[in-house]
Scaffold this motif. Structure first.
Motif, PDB file in Angstrom:
ATOM      1  N   THR A 287      12.619 -77.971  10.940  1.00 55.08           N
ATOM      2  CA  THR A 287      13.781 -78.390  10.150  1.00 55.08           C
ATOM      3  C   THR A 287      14.942 -78.677  11.084  1.00 55.08           C
ATOM      4  N   MET A 288      15.822 -79.609  10.653  1.00 54.37           N
ATOM      5  CA  MET A 288      16.979 -79.984  11.449  1.00 54.37           C
ATOM      6  C   MET A 288      18.214 -79.241  10.973  1.00 54.37           C
ATOM      7  N   LYS A 289      19.124 -78.939  11.895  1.00 55.18           N
ATOM      8  CA  LYS A 289      20.386 -78.286  11.576  1.00 55.18           C
ATOM      9  C   LYS A 289      21.512 -79.309  11.564  1.00 55.18           C
ATOM     10  N   ASP A 290      22.662 -78.873  11.096  1.00 56.77           N
ATOM     11  CA  ASP A 290      23.807 -79.774  11.035  1.00 56.77           C
ATOM     12  C   ASP A 290      24.307 -80.194  12.415  1.00 56.77           C
ATOM     13  N   ASN A 291      24.130 -79.336  13.379  1.00 58.05           N
ATOM     14  CA  ASN A 291      24.614 -79.661  14.728  1.00 58.05           C
ATOM     15  C   ASN A 291      23.624 -80.505  15.528  1.00 58.05           C
ATOM     16  N   GLY A 292      22.532 -80.888  14.918  1.00 60.95           N
ATOM     17  CA  GLY A 292      21.567 -81.739  15.588  1.00 60.95           C
ATOM     18  C   GLY A 292      20.403 -81.006  16.192  1.00 60.95           C
ATOM     19  N   ASP A 293      20.421 -79.679  16.205  1.00 67.22           N
ATOM     20  CA  ASP A 293      19.297 -78.901  16.716  1.00 67.22           C
ATOM     21  C   ASP A 293      18.242 -78.743  15.635  1.00 67.22           C
ATOM     22  N   PHE A 294      17.042 -78.358  16.088  1.00 67.09           N
ATOM     23  CA  PHE A 294      15.952 -78.101  15.141  1.00 67.09           C
ATOM     24  C   PHE A 294      15.562 -76.637  15.219  1.00 67.09           C
ATOM     25  N   THR A 295      14.899 -76.167  14.211  1.00 59.73           N
ATOM     26  CA  THR A 295      14.401 -74.794  14.170  1.00 59.73           C
ATOM     27  C   THR A 295      13.011 -74.798  13.578  1.00 59.73           C
ATOM     28  N   CYS A 296      12.221 -73.788  13.979  1.00 58.94           N
ATOM     29  CA  CYS A 296      10.842 -73.669  13.525  1.00 58.94           C
ATOM     30  C   CYS A 296      10.714 -72.456  12.627  1.00 58.94           C
ATOM     31  N   LEU A 297      10.171 -72.654  11.454  1.00 56.86           N
ATOM     32  CA  LEU A 297       9.888 -71.555  10.524  1.00 56.86           C
ATOM     33  C   LEU A 297       8.454 -71.118  10.765  1.00 56.86           C
ATOM     34  N   CYS A 298       8.306 -69.932  11.472  1.00 56.20           N
ATOM     35  CA  CYS A 298       6.994 -69.478  11.924  1.00 56.20           C
ATOM     36  C   CYS A 298       6.201 -68.867  10.779  1.00 56.20           C
ATOM     37  N   PRO A 299       4.891 -69.071  10.779  1.00 56.22           N
ATOM     38  CA  PRO A 299       4.047 -68.367   9.810  1.00 56.22           C
ATOM     39  C   PRO A 299       3.891 -66.908  10.208  1.00 56.22           C
ATOM     40  N   GLN A 300       3.292 -66.138   9.343  1.00 53.87           N
ATOM     41  CA  GLN A 300       3.119 -64.722   9.605  1.00 53.87           C
ATOM     42  C   GLN A 300       2.183 -64.515  10.802  1.00 53.87           C
ATOM     43  N   GLY A 301       2.602 -63.601  11.684  1.00 53.81           N
ATOM     44  CA  GLY A 301       1.799 -63.291  12.861  1.00 53.81           C
ATOM     45  C   GLY A 301       2.232 -64.033  14.108  1.00 53.81           C
ATOM     46  N   PHE A 302       3.289 -64.905  14.014  1.00 52.72           N
ATOM     47  CA  PHE A 302       3.754 -65.667  15.173  1.00 52.72           C
ATOM     48  C   PHE A 302       5.274 -65.574  15.251  1.00 52.72           C
ATOM     49  N   HIS A 303       5.785 -65.756  16.440  1.00 53.34           N
ATOM     50  CA  HIS A 303       7.224 -65.713  16.650  1.00 53.34           C
ATOM     51  C   HIS A 303       7.541 -66.507  17.902  1.00 53.34           C
ATOM     52  N   GLY A 304       8.814 -66.637  18.192  1.00 50.05           N
ATOM     53  CA  GLY A 304       9.269 -67.433  19.316  1.00 50.05           C
ATOM     54  C   GLY A 304      10.016 -68.670  18.839  1.00 50.05           C
ATOM     55  N   ARG A 305      10.701 -69.374  19.747  1.00 46.96           N
ATOM     56  CA  ARG A 305      11.480 -70.553  19.371  1.00 46.96           C
ATOM     57  C   ARG A 305      10.592 -71.657  18.826  1.00 46.96           C
ATOM     58  N   LEU A 306       9.410 -71.827  19.406  1.00 48.85           N
ATOM     59  CA  LEU A 306       8.455 -72.830  18.936  1.00 48.85           C
ATOM     60  C   LEU A 306       7.278 -72.201  18.208  1.00 48.85           C
ATOM     61  N   CYS A 307       7.416 -70.903  17.865  1.00 50.30           N
ATOM     62  CA  CYS A 307       6.336 -70.158  17.206  1.00 50.30           C
ATOM     63  C   CYS A 307       5.080 -70.135  18.085  1.00 50.30           C
ATOM     64  N   GLN A 308       5.302 -70.107  19.388  1.00 50.72           N
ATOM     65  CA  GLN A 308       4.180 -70.136  20.326  1.00 50.72           C
ATOM     66  C   GLN A 308       3.669 -68.744  20.657  1.00 50.72           C
ATOM     67  N   ARG A 309       4.387 -67.703  20.306  1.00 50.64           N
ATOM     68  CA  ARG A 309       3.987 -66.346  20.634  1.00 50.64           C
ATOM     69  C   ARG A 309       3.378 -65.665  19.412  1.00 50.64           C
ATOM     70  N   ARG A 310       2.317 -64.959  19.692  1.00 46.14           N
ATOM     71  CA  ARG A 310       1.641 -64.217  18.623  1.00 46.14           C
ATOM     72  C   ARG A 310       2.197 -62.803  18.575  1.00 46.14           C
ATOM     73  N   SER A 311       2.184 -62.196  17.454  1.00 47.39           N
ATOM     74  CA  SER A 311       2.689 -60.827  17.293  1.00 47.39           C
ATOM     75  C   SER A 311       1.638 -59.860  17.823  1.00 47.39           C
ATOM     76  N   GLY A 312       1.640 -59.717  19.173  1.00 48.59           N
ATOM     77  CA  GLY A 312       0.660 -58.857  19.815  1.00 48.59           C
ATOM     78  C   GLY A 312       1.165 -57.440  19.987  1.00 48.59           C
ATOM     79  N   PRO A 313       0.525 -56.674  20.896  1.00 47.07           N
ATOM     80  CA  PRO A 313       0.896 -55.267  21.087  1.00 47.07           C
ATOM     81  C   PRO A 313       2.355 -55.077  21.500  1.00 47.07           C
ATOM     82  N   CYS A 314       2.898 -55.961  22.347  1.00 46.91           N
ATOM     83  CA  CYS A 314       4.286 -55.807  22.779  1.00 46.91           C
ATOM     84  C   CYS A 314       5.264 -56.063  21.643  1.00 46.91           C
ATOM     85  N   HIS A 315       4.931 -56.947  20.690  1.00 47.98           N
ATOM     86  CA  HIS A 315       5.840 -57.278  19.595  1.00 47.98           C
ATOM     87  C   HIS A 315       5.712 -56.303  18.432  1.00 47.98           C
TER      88      HIS A 315
END
Length: 370
Positions: free
Chosen positions: A108-136
């Motif tokens: 999704t796009m923001k008003d300031n021109g940046d985008f954001t990612c709405l991650c599904p369950q079990g993932f996180h990070g700016r691009l949802c590239q990280r999985r919710s593993g032991p460290c998370h």
């Protein structure tokens, strides 16, 4: 009259030339500058106001850093279609053209021109590239600033990347930096966090206590003594008549202490030889007579010596006379050898008798003379 008329004509022409002034380019109708944003100078060149540029000062200046934008007034940045942000540097079509979000996330796009990612369950990070593993999922167990790693959540177990100076599965152990014994010359090593320090003994300095200080710099040797710098100390080679660690003691002053019962003079001096303590004792025995015990010992030893000499002399004489009175016996393995032995025995006996007979008159004559 002619020269007067000529001078008047020249004067009139000079006045006309002075009074004729050409019109200014900036003041005439030939000036093409935008008079709202600039002015013309005496040469007809446009001098723009701040925020305006161009040959005729009719072009506004963009905001510094504006990329894909334009302006109507100075310092503006009006974005072109498809671009956003303060500096018009944000691509508004990034979600549709590039699709940066991963693992099925919604862009999704923001008003300031940046985008954001709405991650599904079990993932996180700016691009949802990280999985919710032991460290998370749980709090990081790494200690002393260690970084928890689980391969972006895809690892079955976590691991800790320790800072310098720590080790162990959870970075719980401080590495002993003194284990390799970096300090020299018996210096004391103090372990720190990823560092160590050396407490140097006397006579050494430096980070590793390898620099030997010059202990002779202060000239500790007195009375002309020569100083030798040693490892962690010094030694003085004293001149004749002096002694001590710094050659501060005169030998003549030490010969003053009396020994026991007045039998001699004894002096004692303590000096340092390197790192060892050495005691020097000088004793002078006088010419006093022998004591009673010493006299008895001398007499007994003299009597024993005389007895040994007399016994030795008697044994020698007895052995000599026995050889003269006895006939030597030889084994009779051969008849010729036995005969020769008997003849030799007779001759020796005769010689012995002759010597005895010759000695007896001398004794008699001596007695008669007496």
């Amino acid at each position: 009259m002619a020269p007067v008329r000529a001078g008047g004509v020249l004067l009139l022409l000079g006045c006309c030339f002075v009074l004729h002034i050409p019109p200014s380019a900036g003041q005439g109708s030939d000036c093409t500058c935008n008079m709202t944003n600039s002015r013309c100078d005496e040469s007809g060149i446009c001098r723009c106001d701040p925020g305006w540029g161009g040959e005729h000062c009719d072009r506004c200046v963009l905001m510094p850093g504006c990329v894909h934008g334009s302006c109507q007034q100075p310092w503006q940045c009006t974005c072109e279609p498809g671009w956003g942000g303060r500096f018009c540097d944000k691509d508004l079509s990034v979600c549709s053209s590039q699709q940066p979000c991963q693992n099925g996330a919604t862009c999704t796009m923001k008003d300031n021109g940046d985008f954001t990612c709405l991650c599904p369950q079990g993932f996180h990070g700016r691009l949802c590239q990280r999985r919710s593993g032991p460290c998370h999922q749980s709090r990081s167990p790494c200690k002393n600033g260690g970084l928890c790693e689980d391969a972006d959540g895809f690892a079955a177990e976590l691991s800790c990347r320790c800072l310098a100076g720590f080790t162990g599965p959870r970075c719980e152990t401080d590495i002993d930096d003194c284990r390799m014994k970096p300090c020299a010359n018996d210096a004391v090593c103090l372990d720190g966090i990823n560092r160590f320090s050396c407490v140097c003994p006397g006579g050494f300095t430096g980070r590793f206590c390898t620099v030997n200080l010059d202990d002779c710099a202060s000239r500790p040797c007195l009375n002309g003594g020569r100083c030798l710098d040693l490892a962690g100390g010094f030694r003085c080679i004293c001149q004749l008549g002096f002694m001590g660690n710094t050659c501060d003691t005169s030998l003549s002053s030490n010969w003053t202490t009396r020994g026991e019962k007045g039998k001699g003079k004894r002096s004692s001096n303590m000096t340092h030889h390197g790192n060892r303590l050495m005691k020097v004792t000088v004793s002078d025995r006088g010419g006093a007579g022998l004591s009673d015990v010493q006299l008895i010992v001398v007499v007994v030893l003299g009597a024993v010596t005389l007895a040994v000499v007399a016994l030795t002399t008697g044994l020698v004489l007895w052995g000599h006379c026995r050889n003269c009175s006895s006939t030597p016996s030889w084994s009779r393995t051969r008849s010729q050898g036995a005969e020769r032995s008997r003849r030799r025995g007779r001759s020796e006996a005769q010689q012995c008798q002759i010597s005895v007979l010759n000695s007896e008159p001398q004794k008699k004559s001596n007695m008669e003379a007496v």
